[in-house]
Write an enzyme that holds these catalytic residues in place. Structure first.
Site, PDB file in Angstrom:
ATOM      1  N   HIS A 128       4.042   1.388   2.253  1.00 60.07           N
ATOM      2  CA  HIS A 128       5.231   0.709   1.738  1.00 60.07           C
ATOM      3  C   HIS A 128       5.902   1.528   0.628  1.00 60.07           C
ATOM      4  O   HIS A 128       7.120   1.681   0.586  1.00 60.07           O
ATOM      5  CB  HIS A 128       4.864  -0.660   1.148  1.00 60.07           C
ATOM      6  CG  HIS A 128       4.267  -1.617   2.128  1.00 60.07           C
ATOM      7  ND1 HIS A 128       2.959  -2.032   2.029  1.00 60.07           N
ATOM      8  CD2 HIS A 128       4.799  -2.252   3.199  1.00 60.07           C
ATOM      9  CE1 HIS A 128       2.709  -2.889   3.001  1.00 60.07           C
ATOM     10  NE2 HIS A 128       3.805  -3.033   3.727  1.00 60.07           N
ATOM     11  N   HIS A 135       0.857  -1.182   0.000  1.00 61.19           N
ATOM     12  CA  HIS A 135       0.000   0.000   0.000  1.00 61.19           C
ATOM     13  C   HIS A 135       0.899   1.240   0.000  1.00 61.19           C
ATOM     14  O   HIS A 135       2.131   1.133  -0.066  1.00 61.19           O
ATOM     15  CB  HIS A 135      -0.957  -0.011   1.194  1.00 61.19           C
ATOM     16  CG  HIS A 135      -0.286  -0.237   2.515  1.00 61.19           C
ATOM     17  ND1 HIS A 135       0.574   0.674   3.092  1.00 61.19           N
ATOM     18  CD2 HIS A 135      -0.335  -1.288   3.380  1.00 61.19           C
ATOM     19  CE1 HIS A 135       0.998   0.229   4.248  1.00 61.19           C
ATOM     20  NE2 HIS A 135       0.487  -0.973   4.453  1.00 61.19           N
TER      21      HIS A 135
END
Length: 281
Positions: A33, A30
């Site tokens: 990250h 997501h």
């Protein structure tokens, strides 16, 4: 972007760059990250992500088998960010070959909070992080503040074992309504997703109390519990106002500041979140 499926393949790629920033992940990426990948790329010149759902940090009753996975989607997202290398072991045996029987136990900071609720979890985390740092040999490794206790554990691991990697902890990335981004958010049904904002609302209530001058840690914990009690879907596991390094529960917020953290189940989904308070004047 080059993809390595074995340790040997990644080590050959690592030799091609002088400095490397690494983002260890369990995949199902997501924006949290991806923000780490961007920072790694900006600061180190070359960035790598690791994608490995690590079985040793899951208990028998946890969600290892159902943890969300989507490797092709993850690779597309990383490619769009200009990630240089990906280490995505093609089988568990690539990380834990037959006969593997080493576990790293980090003492002290693993005995409370997540460690108390999930016995053995941080042994698995410390072991896999040590392996990933040895495999990737990063100049810097990037972790998100959402997993605050994990960050404390990893910093201690690197310091105590004299590993040459700098650990960089980056701010939690949140949805527009404040919910901390997490791969496990995908488990939430619509009503649960709405209820899940109770975590950040509880943390912000305690933060507001601190900003208004409250320094008694129990008052902050009580403020969080009071907000959580207003959400019938939330089953609280712990609420904490602790020293940001030792993670010992505080009586009063002082010169070290504090880590406010909590864990709760919304339906079947277990969520964690935290906020860091600055040193008290």
């Amino acid at each position: 972007m080059q993809i390595a499926r074995t340790v040997e393949e990644f080590r050959a790629l690592r030799a091609s760059v002088p400095a490397l920033g690494v983002v260890p992940t369990m995949g199902f990426l997501h924006e949290g990250h991806l923000s780490l990948v961007r920072r790694a790329k900006a600061e180190c010149g070359a960035a790598a992500a690791t994608i490995f759902v690590n079985p040793t940090q899951f208990a028998a009753n946890e969600d290892f088998s159902t943890y969300p996975r989507s490797l092709e989607r993850d690779l597309e997202l990383l490619r769009a960010e200009g990630c240089d290398f990906v280490f995505a072991p093609d089988r568990v045996e690539a990380m834990y070959p037959p006969g593997f029987d080493i576990r790293i136990a980090v003492g002290g900071v693993t005995t409370m909070l997540e460690g108390a609720v999930r016995p053995g979890h941080f042994d698995g985390v410390a072991t896999v992080v040590a392996k990933l740092l040895n495999i990737t040999q990063p100049t810097r490794a990037y972790f998100g503040q959402k997993d605050a206790q994990q960050c404390v554990v990893v910093r201690k691991l690197v310091r105590d074992l004299n590993m040459p990697t700098e650990i960089v902890v980056c701010p939690t990335v949140r949805e527009a309504d404040g919910l901390a981004m997490s791969s496990r958010n995908a488990y939430l049904a619509p009503a649960e997703r709405q209820a899940a904002t109770i975590l950040i609302r509880a943390l912000r209530a305690a933060e507001a109390l601190f900003q208004a001058g409250e320094r008694e840690a129990d008052a902050l914990r009580q403020a969080m519990r009071a907000v959580l009690a207003g959400e019938p879907m939330a089953v609280v596991e712990y609420v904490s106002a602790a020293h940001p390094e030792s993670l010992a529960e505080l009586e009063r917020i002082g010169a070290a500041g504090a880590l406010l953290s909590l864990a709760a189940r919304i339906g079947k989904t277990r969520l964690i979140d935290n906020l860091v308070l600055p040193p008290a004047g």
